[in-house]
Design a protein around this motif. Sequence first.
Motif, mmCIF file in Angstrom:
data_model
loop_
_atom_site.group_PDB
_atom_site.id
_atom_site.type_symbol
_atom_site.label_atom_id
_atom_site.label_comp_id
_atom_site.label_asym_id
_atom_site.label_seq_id
_atom_site.Cartn_x
_atom_site.Cartn_y
_atom_site.Cartn_z
ATOM 1 N N THR A 214 0.906 -1.245 0.018
ATOM 2 C CA THR A 214 0.007 0.174 -0.032
ATOM 3 C C THR A 214 0.867 1.268 0.089
ATOM 4 N N TYR A 215 2.272 1.292 0.104
ATOM 5 C CA TYR A 215 2.920 2.291 -0.077
ATOM 6 C C TYR A 215 2.776 2.905 -1.406
ATOM 7 N N HIS A 216 2.395 4.256 -1.226
ATOM 8 C CA HIS A 216 2.195 5.061 -2.701
ATOM 9 C C HIS A 216 1.069 4.249 -3.467
ATOM 10 N N LEU A 217 0.103 3.971 -2.786
ATOM 11 C CA LEU A 217 -1.189 3.088 -3.573
ATOM 12 C C LEU A 217 -1.709 4.136 -4.275
ATOM 13 N N LEU A 218 -1.876 5.442 -3.689
ATOM 14 C CA LEU A 218 -2.441 6.581 -4.443
ATOM 15 C C LEU A 218 -1.208 7.192 -5.170
ATOM 16 N N ASN A 219 -0.872 7.431 -6.508
ATOM 17 C CA ASN A 219 0.114 8.169 -7.043
ATOM 18 C C ASN A 219 -0.401 8.862 -8.261
ATOM 19 N N ALA A 220 0.526 9.183 -8.887
ATOM 20 C CA ALA A 220 0.261 9.939 -10.087
ATOM 21 C C ALA A 220 -0.482 9.490 -11.167
ATOM 22 N N ASP A 221 -0.008 8.069 -11.321
ATOM 23 C CA ASP A 221 -0.845 7.285 -12.423
ATOM 24 C C ASP A 221 -2.536 7.204 -12.045
ATOM 25 N N ARG A 222 -2.600 6.996 -10.598
ATOM 26 C CA ARG A 222 -4.027 6.885 -10.084
ATOM 27 C C ARG A 222 -4.852 7.998 -10.070
ATOM 28 N N PHE A 223 -3.911 9.110 -9.601
ATOM 29 C CA PHE A 223 -4.782 10.641 -9.554
ATOM 30 C C PHE A 223 -5.297 10.851 -11.033
ATOM 31 N N SER A 224 -4.395 10.682 -12.088
ATOM 32 C CA SER A 224 -4.913 10.723 -13.264
ATOM 33 C C SER A 224 -6.222 9.902 -13.913
ATOM 34 N N GLN A 225 -6.823 9.049 -13.040
ATOM 35 C CA GLN A 225 -7.670 8.380 -13.454
ATOM 36 C C GLN A 225 -8.898 8.638 -12.710
ATOM 37 N N MET A 226 -8.791 9.514 -11.625
ATOM 38 C CA MET A 226 -9.990 10.089 -10.966
ATOM 39 C C MET A 226 -10.581 11.222 -11.685
ATOM 40 N N LYS A 227 -11.931 11.259 -11.015
ATOM 41 C CA LYS A 227 -12.650 12.547 -11.470
ATOM 42 C C LYS A 227 -11.957 13.905 -11.203
ATOM 43 N N GLY A 238 0.128 8.374 6.290
ATOM 44 C CA GLY A 238 0.450 9.394 4.971
ATOM 45 C C GLY A 238 1.242 8.740 3.873
ATOM 46 N N PRO A 239 2.149 7.729 4.056
ATOM 47 C CA PRO A 239 3.019 7.216 3.059
ATOM 48 C C PRO A 239 1.997 6.481 1.912
ATOM 49 N N ILE A 240 0.912 6.194 2.346
ATOM 50 C CA ILE A 240 -0.168 5.422 1.502
ATOM 51 C C ILE A 240 -0.299 6.478 0.189
ATOM 52 N N ILE A 241 -0.130 7.653 0.294
ATOM 53 C CA ILE A 241 -0.080 8.848 -0.768
ATOM 54 C C ILE A 241 1.149 9.271 -1.077
ATOM 55 N N ASP A 242 1.234 9.096 -2.302
ATOM 56 C CA ASP A 242 2.557 9.851 -2.974
ATOM 57 C C ASP A 242 2.418 11.325 -2.854
ATOM 58 N N GLU A 243 2.718 12.092 -1.932
ATOM 59 C CA GLU A 243 2.638 13.238 -1.428
ATOM 60 C C GLU A 243 3.072 14.266 -2.516
ATOM 61 N N LYS A 244 4.107 13.791 -3.195
ATOM 62 C CA LYS A 244 4.754 15.148 -4.237
ATOM 63 C C LYS A 244 3.638 14.888 -5.503
ATOM 64 N N ALA A 245 3.253 13.725 -5.793
ATOM 65 C CA ALA A 245 2.308 13.560 -6.840
ATOM 66 C C ALA A 245 0.817 14.182 -6.513
ATOM 67 N N LEU A 246 0.546 14.130 -5.377
ATOM 68 C CA LEU A 246 -0.562 14.817 -4.681
ATOM 69 C C LEU A 246 -0.676 16.357 -4.889
ATOM 70 N N ILE A 247 0.373 16.849 -4.604
ATOM 71 C CA ILE A 247 0.542 18.353 -4.787
ATOM 72 C C ILE A 247 0.318 18.602 -6.208
ATOM 73 N N ALA A 249 -1.207 16.994 -8.634
ATOM 74 C CA ALA A 249 -2.396 16.719 -9.035
ATOM 75 C C ALA A 249 -3.327 17.844 -8.508
ATOM 76 N N LEU A 250 -3.125 18.362 -7.390
ATOM 77 C CA LEU A 250 -4.043 19.388 -6.889
ATOM 78 C C LEU A 250 -3.721 20.686 -7.586
ATOM 79 N N GLU A 251 -2.271 20.989 -7.791
ATOM 80 C CA GLU A 251 -1.880 22.408 -8.641
ATOM 81 C C GLU A 251 -2.336 22.415 -9.913
ATOM 82 N N ASN A 252 -2.360 21.297 -10.474
ATOM 83 C CA ASN A 252 -3.001 21.313 -11.845
ATOM 84 C C ASN A 252 -4.483 20.819 -12.295
#
Length: 319
Positions: A214-227, A238-247, A249-252
């Motif tokens: 589950t480490y970085h289970l939510l990452n850039a690839d998965r963010f790109s698939q979300m609504k 915290g590390p379940i989410i790739d925080e750099k990729a989350l930032i 995804a939020l910024e863009n």
Amino acid sequence: MAFKVLLTDYEFENLKYEEDVFKESGLDIEFVKAQCKTEDEVAEQAKHADAILNQYAPISRRVIESLENAKVISRYGVGVNTIDIDAANEKGITVANVPDYGMEEVSNHALALLLSWARKVTLLNNEVKRGNWDFKACVPIHRFNNQTVGVLGFGRIPRRFIEKVKPLGFKLAAYDPFVSAEDMASAGVKKMELDEIIREADYLSVHVPLIKDTYHLLNADRFSQMKKNAVIINTARGPIIDEKALIEALENGIIAGAALDVAEEEPISIDSPLFHMDNVIITPHSAWYSEEAMVELRQKAAKNIVQVLKGEKTPYALT
């Protein structure tokens, strides 16, 4: 027979509850308190201990292999990522946690974050305090029954969270490879595979343990698939989410927002972009907390040790 119990580290003002449990156990216990930060410090302090009570200090394979008398390692909390469980198992040392102490608190906190986002309470509060008395600051808001709450995990806490969300009218879905569709259906929840729930959820609440898978289970690839309107809620680790990729995804604008009680590194750096985003809610790893939960946590963690030292099996044993 006297037993040495080492507390590796702690952040409580006093140790009354632990001391009371040990005193009432009928065992001769020497309770040693430390504030270890490193493997070396833990190894030095724990070498001759019969039992270890642990909060955050690392209990690695190297530490465990150095232990001469240890019979049990009990951790404050649900997660045991501070402890090398495989190494403990190989050495015949019981590892125990307290998986049920904060079930109400964490599910309540996740619900609070969901509702704050769904009705944009935090955003509106901030806008009003800036002098903007205008509902249009929160546009758009949608009815709950037109939205799906997806839940990652289907253990004690997410099941309780779902029970609390259900009366609000949201559609409910969950991902857990270890739970059947029939079990989920009996709770009024649709079972989805991971990629499906990633695509379908308007709100995605994270409730899985932090393990290798589950480490970085939510990452850039998965963010790109979300609504694009999707919001992630994390009250797990915290590390379940790739925080750099989350930032990114939020910024863009790849996803709409996040509500975080945990982070990859805690406390979050004051320089993190997350602090400057109106579409992010942050709380300081407080989802577990209530006065009652804190007492229950500390008593049960100490009772794990007493039971094993008495030759009994604690119901919270993981090995």
